[in-house]
Design a protein around this motif. Structure first.
Motif, mmCIF file in Angstrom:
data_model
loop_
_atom_site.group_PDB
_atom_site.id
_atom_site.type_symbol
_atom_site.label_atom_id
_atom_site.label_comp_id
_atom_site.label_asym_id
_atom_site.label_seq_id
_atom_site.Cartn_x
_atom_site.Cartn_y
_atom_site.Cartn_z
ATOM 1 N N ASP A 54 27.875 -11.027 -4.871
ATOM 2 C CA ASP A 54 27.049 -11.521 -5.971
ATOM 3 C C ASP A 54 27.728 -11.121 -7.277
ATOM 4 O O ASP A 54 27.720 -9.953 -7.672
ATOM 5 C CB ASP A 54 25.635 -10.925 -5.897
ATOM 6 C CG ASP A 54 24.693 -11.526 -6.932
ATOM 7 O OD1 ASP A 54 25.179 -12.033 -7.965
ATOM 8 O OD2 ASP A 54 23.465 -11.494 -6.704
ATOM 9 N N GLU A 55 28.331 -12.093 -7.939
ATOM 10 C CA GLU A 55 29.097 -11.818 -9.160
ATOM 11 C C GLU A 55 28.283 -12.123 -10.409
ATOM 12 O O GLU A 55 28.829 -12.189 -11.518
ATOM 13 C CB GLU A 55 30.396 -12.626 -9.157
ATOM 14 C CG GLU A 55 31.326 -12.235 -8.012
ATOM 15 C CD GLU A 55 32.637 -13.009 -8.024
ATOM 16 O OE1 GLU A 55 32.691 -14.052 -8.719
ATOM 17 O OE2 GLU A 55 33.599 -12.565 -7.367
ATOM 18 N N SER A 56 26.979 -12.328 -10.242
ATOM 19 C CA SER A 56 26.127 -12.625 -11.395
ATOM 20 C C SER A 56 25.947 -11.384 -12.270
ATOM 21 O O SER A 56 26.269 -10.266 -11.869
ATOM 22 C CB SER A 56 24.768 -13.129 -10.934
ATOM 23 O OG SER A 56 24.015 -12.067 -10.359
ATOM 24 N N SER A 57 25.408 -11.613 -13.458
ATOM 25 C CA SER A 57 25.145 -10.491 -14.383
ATOM 26 C C SER A 57 23.713 -9.980 -14.242
ATOM 27 O O SER A 57 23.239 -9.212 -15.077
ATOM 28 C CB SER A 57 25.393 -10.942 -15.830
ATOM 29 O OG SER A 57 24.583 -12.078 -16.138
ATOM 30 N N ASP A 58 23.019 -10.394 -13.180
ATOM 31 C CA ASP A 58 21.639 -9.954 -12.954
ATOM 32 C C ASP A 58 21.598 -8.448 -12.699
ATOM 33 O O ASP A 58 22.561 -7.869 -12.165
ATOM 34 C CB ASP A 58 21.038 -10.667 -11.741
ATOM 35 C CG ASP A 58 20.850 -12.156 -11.973
ATOM 36 O OD1 ASP A 58 20.808 -12.566 -13.145
ATOM 37 O OD2 ASP A 58 20.748 -12.896 -10.979
ATOM 38 N N PRO A 59 20.483 -7.799 -13.049
ATOM 39 C CA PRO A 59 20.321 -6.392 -12.667
ATOM 40 C C PRO A 59 20.241 -6.284 -11.151
ATOM 41 O O PRO A 59 19.995 -7.269 -10.455
ATOM 42 C CB PRO A 59 19.009 -5.988 -13.331
ATOM 43 C CG PRO A 59 18.264 -7.278 -13.521
ATOM 44 C CD PRO A 59 19.314 -8.314 -13.784
ATOM 45 N N ILE A 60 20.440 -5.087 -10.614
ATOM 46 C CA ILE A 60 20.488 -4.913 -9.162
ATOM 47 C C ILE A 60 19.181 -5.364 -8.508
ATOM 48 O O ILE A 60 19.195 -5.935 -7.407
ATOM 49 C CB ILE A 60 20.806 -3.441 -8.797
ATOM 50 C CG1 ILE A 60 21.089 -3.312 -7.295
ATOM 51 C CG2 ILE A 60 19.691 -2.517 -9.244
ATOM 52 C CD1 ILE A 60 22.287 -4.081 -6.815
ATOM 53 N N SER A 61 18.050 -5.181 -9.191
ATOM 54 C CA SER A 61 16.778 -5.634 -8.624
ATOM 55 C C SER A 61 16.765 -7.155 -8.459
ATOM 56 O O SER A 61 16.244 -7.682 -7.466
ATOM 57 C CB SER A 61 15.614 -5.197 -9.503
ATOM 58 O OG SER A 61 15.746 -5.735 -10.814
#
Length: 452
Positions: free
Chosen positions: A391-398
Motif C-alpha cells: 500500500d503506497e498511499s499516503s493514508d494513515p496506518i488506520s
C-alpha cells in the motif's frame, strides 16, 4: 402450480411477502401479462424467524454484491449472461483450475481441448440436438450449419475415435476445462449461478465393464476430497435413475444403475435414490453440498453411459483379440466453474482462505520512511511465490488497515520504525488478531503452511 394449496389464506398464520415481478400466462410473451407475488409461509413463528435470518444473510453476502465490492467480475448489456472476470476474479478462477488440474494429474487423467463449434450433424448423432436445441447457438458457415457446443462430450468421443484402442490402454481418462454456451432465457439469468457461457471441468473415462466400480469409487473419493478442501462438511449423495426422455432400453439402464449402486455400496457411502432424474443417456450420482449458510447446492456429478459407445461405434480390442464396446463415465467435480465460484463467494462471505485470496498479503508502512523496507519485504515474499501488494498511499496506518480489511485481505504486514530497527514484522490477521516481532523466516514458514 403443484402446491400444496389451502382453501383460504386465513390459514396462513406465519407468512411473509417477499416481492413482486412481471410474468406472462404460461410463459408466452404474446399472452396475458400477469403480476407475480412471491411469498413464503411456515408452520411456526420460530421457523419463519430462522428463514428471515437466513434470507437476510443471503442478501448481505449475495455473490453479485460481493463481486462488485471485491472487484471480481461484472456483467455488461453488450453481452447479457456472459460474465467478465476482472484481474482479482481471474486469479481465483485460475487457482480453482490449478488445484483441480494437479489432482487430476496425480489420478492419471490426460488433459484435452476440443473445438467450441462443431457440425450440427454431430449433435444430432449424440442426441444433444433433440434434447437441447432450444438452448443451443447455431451458425451457418459455407452453407453448413454448426452449433456452439453446449457440452463437451462429443469432442472427447471424437478424440477416442481418432485411432484404435487396446484393452491395455483402458481406462483412458480424458479431462477438459471446456468452455460451453447455452442460451438461457433472460428471466432466469442470475449472476454467476445462471449464465450463458461457462467452463465445465469435464472428464470422460473410457473403460471396460469390469473397471467401472474402481473408476466410480475413485471419482467419488476425489469429489469428497475437493469438498473438504473448500470447507464443505455436510454432503448428500444422490443416485438418479432413468428419466422419461432417455436413450436406450430398460435392460441397459438397469445394468448401468446397478453398477453405480454397487460402487456406492462397496465404498460404504450412504446415498439416496431419486427416481427419474438421471441424464438422458445414463444414470448418475450427484453430490449436494451444504454451505456456511445452511443452503444446499448440487455440484459434482458422475454419469454412467452405455449408449454413446454404441451410438458412435466406439470399440477396443480385448485380450482375446475381439472387439468390444467401452463404457463411458462422464464426470464433473465443480460442475460449472462460474457457478462454483459464485457458491464459494457466498460460502466464504467474501473472506477467501489464504491460499485462494487474490491478494494474500498487503504490506502497510506506518510512514513513508519505512517504504523501502516494506517494498523489500514484498519482493522477497513475491519471489517466494505469494501474491503481495504494498500500500503506497499516503493514508494513515488506520486507513490502510481499513482498506485492506474492506478488500478482505487475509494478512496485513505492519512495518514501522520499531520493525525496521529490529528487522522484524508485525502480522495482523483479517479478524484483527496480531503477532508482533516476527522474523522473515517465521513469517515465511507461517505463509507456506497457510498456502497448502
Amino acid at each position: 402450480c403443484k402446491g400444496g394449496h389451502v382453501d383460504n389464506t386465513n390459514k396462513l398464520k406465519n407468512f411473509k411477502l417477499l416481492g413482486i415481478s412481471g410474468s406472462y400466462w404460461r410463459a408466452d410473451r404474446k399472452g396475458q401479462p400477469l403480476q407475480r407475488i412471491t411469498g413464503t409461509a411456515f408452520a411456526t413463528p420460530k421457523e419463519l424467524r430462522i428463514y428471515e435470518k437466513r434470507r437476510e444473510e443471503a442478501l448481505k453476502y449475495d455473490h453479485r454484491k460481493l463481486g462488485r465490492e471485491l472487484d471480481l467480475f461484472s456483467f455488461n448489456e453488450a453481452g447479457p449472461g456472459f460474465p467478465f472476470f476482472h484481474p482479482n476474479g481471474k486469479i481465483i478462477f485460475n487457482l480453482l483450475i490449478q488445484y483441480l488440474r494437479n489432482l487430476l494429474d496425480h489420478a492419471g487423467y490426460k488433459e484435452i481441448s476440443t473445438p467450441a463449434m462443431l457440425n450440427v450433424e454431430l449433435w444430432k448423432q449424440s442426441g444433444h440436438y433433440d434434447h437441447y436445441r432450444d438452448n443451443m447457438y447455431f451458425s451457418e458457415i459455407d452453407e453448413t450449419t454448426y452449433a456452439v457446443k453446449p457440452m463437451n462430450c462429443p469432442g472427447a468421443i471424437l478424440i477416442y475415435k481418432s485411432h484404435p484402442h487396446s484393452y491395455r490402454e483402458l481406462p483412458l481418462r480424458l479431462s477438459e476445462f471446456g468452455h460451453v454456451h447455452r442460451h438461457e432465457l433472460s428471466g432466469v439469468l442470475h449472476g454467476l449461478f445462471r449464465v450463458r457461457s461457462f467452463t465445465q471441468d469435464d472428464a470422460h473415462v473410457f473403460c471396460t465393464p469390469d473397471q467401472i466400480e474402481t473408476e466410480i469409487i475413485g471419482m467419488v473419493t476425489m469429489a469428497l476430497e475437493v469438498f473438504k478442501k473448500f470447507d464443505f462438511k455436510d454432503i448428500r449423495v444422490i443416485l438418479s435413475t432413468k428419466p422419461d426422455k432417455a436413450m436406450g432400453d430398460d435392460a441397459l439402464w438397469e445394468k448401468a444403475t446397478a453398477a453405480l449402486r454397487d460402487a456406492l455400496n462397496h465404498a460404504k457411502i450412504p446415498y439416496e435414490v431419486h427416481e427419474g432424474e438421471g441424464a438422458f443417456y445414463g444414470p448418475k450420482i450427484d453430490f449436494l453440498i451444504k454451505d456456511s449458510m445452511d443452503r444446499s447446492w448440487q455440484c459434482s456429478t458422475v454419469q454412467l453411459d452405455f449408449f454413446q459407445a454404441e451410438n458412435f461405434d466406439l470399440w477396443y480390442v480385448t485380450n482375446e483379440g475381439t472387439k468390444a464396446r467401452p463404457v463411458i463415465i462422464h464426470r464433473a467435480l465443480y460442475g460449472s466453474l462460474e457457478r462454483f465460484f459464485g457458491i464459494l463467494i457466498e460460502h466464504y462471505k467474501g473472506k477467501f482462505p489464504f491460499w485462494l485470496a487474490p491478494t494474500q498479503i498487503k504490506v502497510l508502512s506506518i510512514t513513508d520512511e519505512q517504504m523501502p523496507y516494506a517494498q523489500e519485504l514484498a519482493k522477497k515474499l513475491k519471489d517466494a511465490g505469494f501474491r503481495v501488494v504494498v500500500d503506497e498511499s499516503s493514508d494513515p496506518i488506520s486507513g490502510k488497515i481499513k482498506n485492506a480489511q474492506l478488500q478482505q485481505t487475509p494478512w496485513m504486514l505492519v512495518v514501522g520504525a520499531k520493525e525496521v530497527e529490529g528487522n522484524t514484522i508485525t502480522l495482523r490477521y483479517r479478524d484483527g488478531k496480531q503477532e508482533h516481532g516476527l522474523t522473515y523466516d517465521d513469517l515465511l514458514r507461517k505463509a507456506q503452511e497457510a498456502n497448502r
